[in-house]
Design an enzyme around this catalytic site. Structure first.
Site, short mmCIF file in Angstrom:
data_model
loop_
_atom_site.label_atom_id
_atom_site.label_comp_id
_atom_site.label_asym_id
_atom_site.label_seq_id
_atom_site.Cartn_x
_atom_site.Cartn_y
_atom_site.Cartn_z
N THR A 169 0.86 -1.18 0.00
CA THR A 169 0.00 0.00 0.00
C THR A 169 0.90 1.23 0.00
OG1 THR A 169 -1.80 -1.05 1.16
CG2 THR A 169 -1.57 1.31 1.53
N ARG A 197 -14.44 -6.49 -0.21
CA ARG A 197 -13.83 -6.09 1.07
C ARG A 197 -13.17 -4.71 0.93
NH1 ARG A 197 -8.30 -4.58 2.61
NH2 ARG A 197 -8.01 -5.10 4.79
N VAL A 198 -13.46 -3.84 1.88
CA VAL A 198 -12.80 -2.55 1.91
C VAL A 198 -12.03 -2.46 3.22
CG1 VAL A 198 -13.12 -0.04 1.90
CG2 VAL A 198 -14.61 -1.49 0.51
N GLY A 199 -10.76 -2.11 3.13
CA GLY A 199 -9.93 -2.01 4.33
C GLY A 199 -9.94 -0.61 4.89
N ASP A 200 -8.88 -0.28 5.60
CA ASP A 200 -8.78 1.03 6.24
C ASP A 200 -8.46 2.17 5.27
OD1 ASP A 200 -6.18 -0.41 6.04
OD2 ASP A 200 -5.41 1.55 6.60
N THR A 220 -0.69 2.19 7.03
CA THR A 220 -0.57 0.96 6.26
C THR A 220 -0.50 -0.19 7.26
OG1 THR A 220 0.88 -0.34 4.84
CG2 THR A 220 1.93 1.39 6.11
N GLY A 221 -0.87 -1.38 6.79
CA GLY A 221 -0.85 -2.54 7.68
C GLY A 221 -2.17 -3.27 7.61
N HIS A 222 -2.44 -4.07 8.63
CA HIS A 222 -3.63 -4.91 8.63
C HIS A 222 -4.90 -4.05 8.76
CE1 HIS A 222 -6.41 -8.02 10.50
NE2 HIS A 222 -6.13 -8.48 9.29
N GLY A 223 -5.62 -3.91 7.65
CA GLY A 223 -6.73 -2.96 7.58
C GLY A 223 -7.78 -3.14 8.65
#
Ligand code: ASP
Length: 310
Positions: A169, A197-200, A220-223
């Site tokens: 990202t 799926r939508v992340g952060d 960035t990272g695990h959403g």
């Protein structure tokens, strides 16, 4: 006033085979963004330029080079935010757009809304005459192979995020000569994500936030973890309570680790030009430019410096 740009190319266990390209990519993007600031451009223009450079670079999981979802398709998310007015624009699950950050900016500037998703975002892109590309052209051979290799992992634990799901990202934060801050984040998300799926990344306060009263952040990272702790706003709430920007990021990432066992990274800049790039994953490619000095790193506690020509 001191102009500063900081960029990241994603926090995860970046394999050695792409580490040099990732570092080169963030360095080039930071220089691109800084050249906008140096010409007297706005923080908003600078973060857009830096993120576009990384969307166009296939090593990163944004625009060209995005990861694939469980159906083997690209779905892109992006946000941009202007710290002067708290205006922001975002898109999620868009398909055939090479530079989603610019579509997010158009949502901010040309609509009454903050986020458009999927088909609606694509229809809007068409309406404003944004160039579209066949979605397959955004998919690299490298990603197709990685997806084939890892597609058996449909659910799992944080180790999987680090080794298989995480990807590059991209994001940028900047402060310009007038003291205005901005942020932008763009992603293809995590490999093998569920369709839709939508992340952060495109969510205001999670994947990014910018406010001239405190600063700008891109995460960035695990959403799913970042969303639970609204990481970008959490960082700025520590700044508002008097913390230095580096401590604010450290405290927020530690909280995310303790509270929801999530790993990630964040970059931040304050209106006075203090900045930080921190992460709790194995690696994060990042770069920053201030006073014609380029800083960059990849591994924890590592910081290199290069003098740029004036
Ligand atoms: N935060 C992104 C997402 O969950 C992924 C990443 O930053 O690597 O979509």
């Amino acid at each position: 006033m001191k102009a500063v740009i900081v960029v990241h190319g994603g926090a995860w266990a970046i394999p050695d085979e792409i580490s040099k390209a990732s570092v080169d990519g963030v360095k080039a993007a930071a220089c691109e963004g800084f050249s906008v600031l140096k010409r007297g451009g706005s923080a908003l223009d600078a973060v857009e330029a830096a993120v576009r450079a990384m969307e166009d670079n296939t090593v990163f999981d944004a625009g060209h080079g995005a990861v694939l979802n469980s159906d083997g398709e690209v779905e892109l998310d992006a946000i941009i935010m202007d710290g002067r007015t708290l205006a922001s624009g975002a898109v999620s699950s868009v398909k055939n757009i090479a530079n989603p950050v610019s579509l997010a900016r158009a949502v901010m500037e040309k609509t009454d809304h903050i986020m458009l998703t999927g088909r609606g975002a694509n229809l809007f892109a068409e309406r404003i005459g944004m160039v579209t590309v066949p979605t397959e052209t955004l998919v690299t051979e490298y990603e197709r192979k990685e997806w084939e290799k890892h597609k058996k992992y449909v659910s799992g634990v944080m180790e999987l995020f680090n080794s298989q799901w995480g990807h590059d990202t991209v994001g940028a934060v900047a402060v310009d000569c007038s003291g205005n801050v901005a942020c932008a984040t763009s992603t293809g998300g995590i490999r093998n994500k569920m369709v839709g799926r939508v992340g952060d990344s495109p969510i205001i306060g999670s994947g990014g936030y910018a406010d001239n009263l405190s600063g700008a952040v891109s995460c960035t990272g695990h959403g799913e973890s970042i969303l639970k702790v609204t990481l970008a706003r959490l960082v700025l709430s520590h700044v508002e309570q008097g913390k230095e920007v580096a401590d604010a990021v450290d405290l927020s990432l530690r909280y995310m680790g303790d509270r929801v066992h999530g790993a990630g990274g964040a970059i931040t800049v304050s209106p006075s030009g203090e900045w930080a790039a921190k992460f709790t994953t194995e690696r994060m490619a990042w770069a920053a430019v201030e006073h014609d000095v380029l800083w960059y790193g990849l591994d924890p506690n590592e910081k290199f410096k290069e003098q740029l020509s004036q």
